[in-house]
Design a protein around this motif. Structure first.
Motif, PDB file in Angstrom:
ATOM      1  N   PRO A 151     -70.357 -31.617  32.876  1.00  0.00           N
ATOM      2  CA  PRO A 151     -70.414 -30.287  32.770  1.00  0.00           C
ATOM      3  C   PRO A 151     -71.133 -29.695  33.917  1.00  0.00           C
ATOM      4  CG  PRO A 151     -71.949 -30.920  31.194  1.00  0.00           C
ATOM      5  CD  PRO A 151     -71.394 -32.166  31.554  1.00  0.00           C
ATOM      6  N   SER A 152     -70.676 -28.543  34.579  1.00  0.00           N
ATOM      7  CA  SER A 152     -71.445 -27.807  35.634  1.00  0.00           C
ATOM      8  C   SER A 152     -72.729 -27.261  35.277  1.00  0.00           C
ATOM      9  CB  SER A 152     -70.567 -27.133  36.460  1.00  0.00           C
ATOM     10  OG  SER A 152     -70.319 -25.630  35.577  1.00  0.00           O
ATOM     11  N   GLN A 153     -73.578 -26.982  35.838  1.00  0.00           N
ATOM     12  CA  GLN A 153     -75.087 -26.204  35.512  1.00  0.00           C
ATOM     13  C   GLN A 153     -74.646 -24.767  34.938  1.00  0.00           C
ATOM     14  OE1 GLN A 153     -78.619 -26.185  37.710  1.00  0.00           O
ATOM     15  NE2 GLN A 153     -79.076 -28.228  36.898  1.00  0.00           N
ATOM     16  N   GLU A 154     -73.771 -24.291  35.510  1.00  0.00           N
ATOM     17  CA  GLU A 154     -73.200 -22.813  35.131  1.00  0.00           C
ATOM     18  C   GLU A 154     -72.526 -23.028  33.576  1.00  0.00           C
ATOM     19  OE1 GLU A 154     -70.342 -19.286  36.761  1.00  0.00           O
ATOM     20  OE2 GLU A 154     -70.363 -21.088  37.650  1.00  0.00           O
ATOM     21  N   THR A 155     -71.879 -23.909  33.518  1.00  0.00           N
ATOM     22  CA  THR A 155     -71.075 -24.045  32.278  1.00  0.00           C
ATOM     23  C   THR A 155     -72.149 -24.526  31.251  1.00  0.00           C
ATOM     24  OG1 THR A 155     -69.026 -24.921  33.144  1.00  0.00           O
ATOM     25  CG2 THR A 155     -69.460 -25.602  30.752  1.00  0.00           C
ATOM     26  N   LEU A 156     -73.197 -25.322  31.325  1.00  0.00           N
ATOM     27  CA  LEU A 156     -74.124 -25.620  30.440  1.00  0.00           C
ATOM     28  C   LEU A 156     -75.016 -24.595  30.215  1.00  0.00           C
ATOM     29  CD1 LEU A 156     -74.849 -28.243  28.898  1.00  0.00           C
ATOM     30  CD2 LEU A 156     -76.411 -28.947  30.885  1.00  0.00           C
ATOM     31  N   ALA A 157     -75.483 -23.988  31.257  1.00  0.00           N
ATOM     32  CA  ALA A 157     -76.283 -22.753  30.893  1.00  0.00           C
ATOM     33  C   ALA A 157     -75.708 -21.673  30.127  1.00  0.00           C
ATOM     34  CB  ALA A 157     -76.811 -22.301  32.395  1.00  0.00           C
ATOM     35  N   PHE A 158     -74.613 -21.493  30.358  1.00  0.00           N
ATOM     36  CA  PHE A 158     -73.662 -20.494  29.626  1.00  0.00           C
ATOM     37  C   PHE A 158     -73.637 -21.005  28.149  1.00  0.00           C
ATOM     38  CE2 PHE A 158     -69.754 -18.930  27.646  1.00  0.00           C
ATOM     39  CZ  PHE A 158     -69.649 -17.685  27.724  1.00  0.00           C
ATOM     40  N   ASP A 159     -73.094 -22.213  28.024  1.00  0.00           N
ATOM     41  CA  ASP A 159     -73.020 -22.881  26.570  1.00  0.00           C
ATOM     42  C   ASP A 159     -74.267 -22.630  25.723  1.00  0.00           C
ATOM     43  OD1 ASP A 159     -70.227 -23.284  26.982  1.00  0.00           O
ATOM     44  OD2 ASP A 159     -70.668 -25.491  27.186  1.00  0.00           O
ATOM     45  N   ALA A 160     -75.516 -22.867  26.267  1.00  0.00           N
ATOM     46  CA  ALA A 160     -76.843 -22.968  25.764  1.00  0.00           C
ATOM     47  C   ALA A 160     -77.516 -21.699  25.716  1.00  0.00           C
ATOM     48  CB  ALA A 160     -77.674 -24.242  26.246  1.00  0.00           C
ATOM     49  N   GLU A 161     -76.964 -20.848  26.476  1.00  0.00           N
ATOM     50  CA  GLU A 161     -77.537 -19.363  26.592  1.00  0.00           C
ATOM     51  C   GLU A 161     -78.874 -19.361  27.157  1.00  0.00           C
ATOM     52  OE1 GLU A 161     -75.913 -16.312  23.432  1.00  0.00           O
ATOM     53  OE2 GLU A 161     -75.655 -18.167  22.291  1.00  0.00           O
ATOM     54  N   VAL A 162     -79.224 -19.953  27.995  1.00  0.00           N
ATOM     55  CA  VAL A 162     -80.347 -19.929  29.059  1.00  0.00           C
ATOM     56  C   VAL A 162     -80.051 -19.755  30.265  1.00  0.00           C
ATOM     57  CG1 VAL A 162     -81.360 -21.679  27.380  1.00  0.00           C
ATOM     58  CG2 VAL A 162     -80.284 -22.456  29.081  1.00  0.00           C
ATOM     59  N   SER A 163     -81.273 -19.559  31.022  1.00  0.00           N
ATOM     60  CA  SER A 163     -81.267 -19.285  32.561  1.00  0.00           C
ATOM     61  C   SER A 163     -81.055 -20.705  33.127  1.00  0.00           C
ATOM     62  CB  SER A 163     -82.232 -18.712  32.898  1.00  0.00           C
ATOM     63  OG  SER A 163     -83.599 -19.450  32.533  1.00  0.00           O
ATOM     64  N   ARG A 164     -80.600 -20.785  34.235  1.00  0.00           N
ATOM     65  CA  ARG A 164     -80.473 -21.980  35.131  1.00  0.00           C
ATOM     66  C   ARG A 164     -81.775 -22.722  35.237  1.00  0.00           C
ATOM     67  NH1 ARG A 164     -75.855 -22.006  38.509  1.00  0.00           N
ATOM     68  NH2 ARG A 164     -76.747 -23.913  39.766  1.00  0.00           N
TER      69      ARG A 164
END
Length: 448
Positions: free
Chosen positions: A38-51
């Motif tokens: 997963p890209s960091q953008e996708t993972l941050a969106f999934d987990a609902e946290v900032s980069r």
């Protein structure tokens, strides 16, 4: 996605909830054949946290040996590709070895040397470090995680955590539902589906689960081979569009619960039929069991195992069984230990049918019971959780050594036989008559 991977993530203990959420979403993106990219953008969106918070969590997961990040570059062009995340359950997993920090700064490898020329910055004179205070670009202030979760909880009543994800997984796979698995539900990630479910109110979540089978049954009647995505079912609140005929299709004509395999019916947990089945099982008394002849020796052996594990575990075990320790650290058994242990085991193990109903009530919306208990619904009444009648029932169970009903997470009322503990005789008489009729019907079928 991989159910084995997400289950592995849920089973990890001793880590912060935020770490477990990130780990779970990594596992949700894991493919057994290709890995996890997963890209960091996708993972941050999934987990609902900032980069920035995500990178902190990934660092900690890597330090704990739960993941390992693998930087990759495209052959030929040397272009950087997406990071591969290795998970600890993979056969070829190798935990990242920590670097030796620099004794001067405490960061990086102590053998690292800067390749930059020792020229001062034109902005800051002799210093080679940019003055960040002069940078007009400011990063936005991230909303604290707890405040965001509180806001989301106020809006929808739920946040995406391990318990909610487990509930949604059962909804998708059909665990405990009549119509079985929701076809092609895995075309969406479980994280996306869980977010849609969490946006519903507690009452809407209950209704979504209650009329799930009615919707799937309608799809079958309409020859729809693949129903809509589960997330869309939650988003559009499709259960509100079902007609009475659609709902009646999953119930007998008399208005009872839907029939399932084995001649039983599926009924809502904590409801009147659930209460009737539970009360009848308690009235039948505990199943027969015997204590082992060498009970005290076995208890002593078990205690030694707990004592080797931790002082707290040993203390909890002694308190559970009402045991004391001598000055020589030997267990002291009370004279009536066997009688007290029999009563304790009777409550915990003597009512297997009640234990089954209670287990279903903890993480499901329905449970299967004999059809006869549908006829006993009129002999049960709702009891508000925490009310005087609720406490009367709790006291009765404690006095009789009976297992009490688990406290519901959402339901505000739980059904019990009418009239409180004093009304049990009337309930038992009605239940005995209904059960006799059931046995008579069975005998008549056998004679034919």
């Amino acid at each position: 996605m991989s159910h084995d991977a997400t289950n592995w993530a849920i089973q990890q203990r001793g880590i912060k909830p935020a770490l477990k959420v990130v780990l779970w979403h990594l596992c949700d993106r894991y493919n057994p054949d290709n890995g996890c990219f997963p890209s960091q953008e996708t993972l941050a969106f999934d987990a609902e946290v900032s980069r920035s918070a995500l990178n902190t969590y990934l660092d900690e997961l890597e330090e704990r040996g739960l993941i390992a990040r693998e930087q990759r570059r495209e052959k030929g062009s040397n272009k950087q590709e997406r990071t591969r995340y290795r998970l600890a359950f993979e056969k070829d997993f190798v935990a990242k070895k920590p670097q030796n920090p620099c004794p001067e700064s405490g960061h990086g490898d102590d053998e690292a040397v800067s390749e930059n020329a020792a020229e001062p910055s034109p902005e800051n004179g002799e210093s080679r470090v940019q003055n960040l205070d002069s940078n007009p670009v400011r990063e936005p202030v991230n909303e604290p995680v707890r405040e965001r979760e509180a806001r989301e909880r106020d809006r929808s009543g739920s946040i995406v955590n391990a318990d909610l994800i487990k509930r949604v997984q059962k909804f998708c796979t059909g665990d405990g539902y009549r119509e079985g698995e929701w076809k092609k539900w895995s075309s969406s990630t479980i994280g996306h589906i869980a977010k849609r479910f969490a946006q519903l109110t507690a009452q809407e979540q209950q209704l979504a689960c209650e009329w799930r089978d009615a919707f799937l049954a309608k799809c079958k009647r309409d020859r729809v081979t693949t129903p809509m995505p589960v997330a869309n079912y939650f988003r559009d609140k499709v259960w509100e569009m079902l007609g009475e005929a659609d709902k009646a299709a999953v119930r007998p004509v008399a208005g009872g619960a839907p029939a399932v395999a084995g001649g039983k019916v599926a009924v809502p947990v904590f409801g009147p039929a659930f209460a009737a089945a539970r009360a009848w099982a308690l009235l039948q008394g505990p199943v027969y069991f015997e204590l082992p002849d060498d009970l005290r020796d076995k208890v002593a052996s078990t205690y030694e195992v707990y004592a080797r594990a931790s002082v707290t575990a040993a203390l909890n075990y002694r308190q559970k069984l009402g045991l004391m320790l001598s000055e020589d650290d030997e267990l002291i058994f009370p004279d009536d230990f066997e009688a007290r242990e029999w009563e304790r085991r009777k409550t915990d193990e003597g009512y297997p049918e009640v234990a089954r109903l209670h287990a279903a009530a903890k993480d499901r919306n329905h449970v299967t019971v004999e059809p006869a208990f549908e006829r006993l619904k009129e002999f049960c009444e709702p009891v508000p959780v925490g009310s005087d009648m609720w406490e009367r029932w709790r006291t009765y169970h404690e006095d009789q050594g009976l297992p009490f009903v688990p406290t519901p997470a959402v339901m505000k009322v739980v059904f019990f036989p009418k009239g409180g503990p004093d009304g049990l005789f009337a309930f038992e008489r009605a239940a005995s008559a209904v059960m006799s009729m059931e046995r008579g019907d069975d005998d008549a079928i056998q004679e034919k």
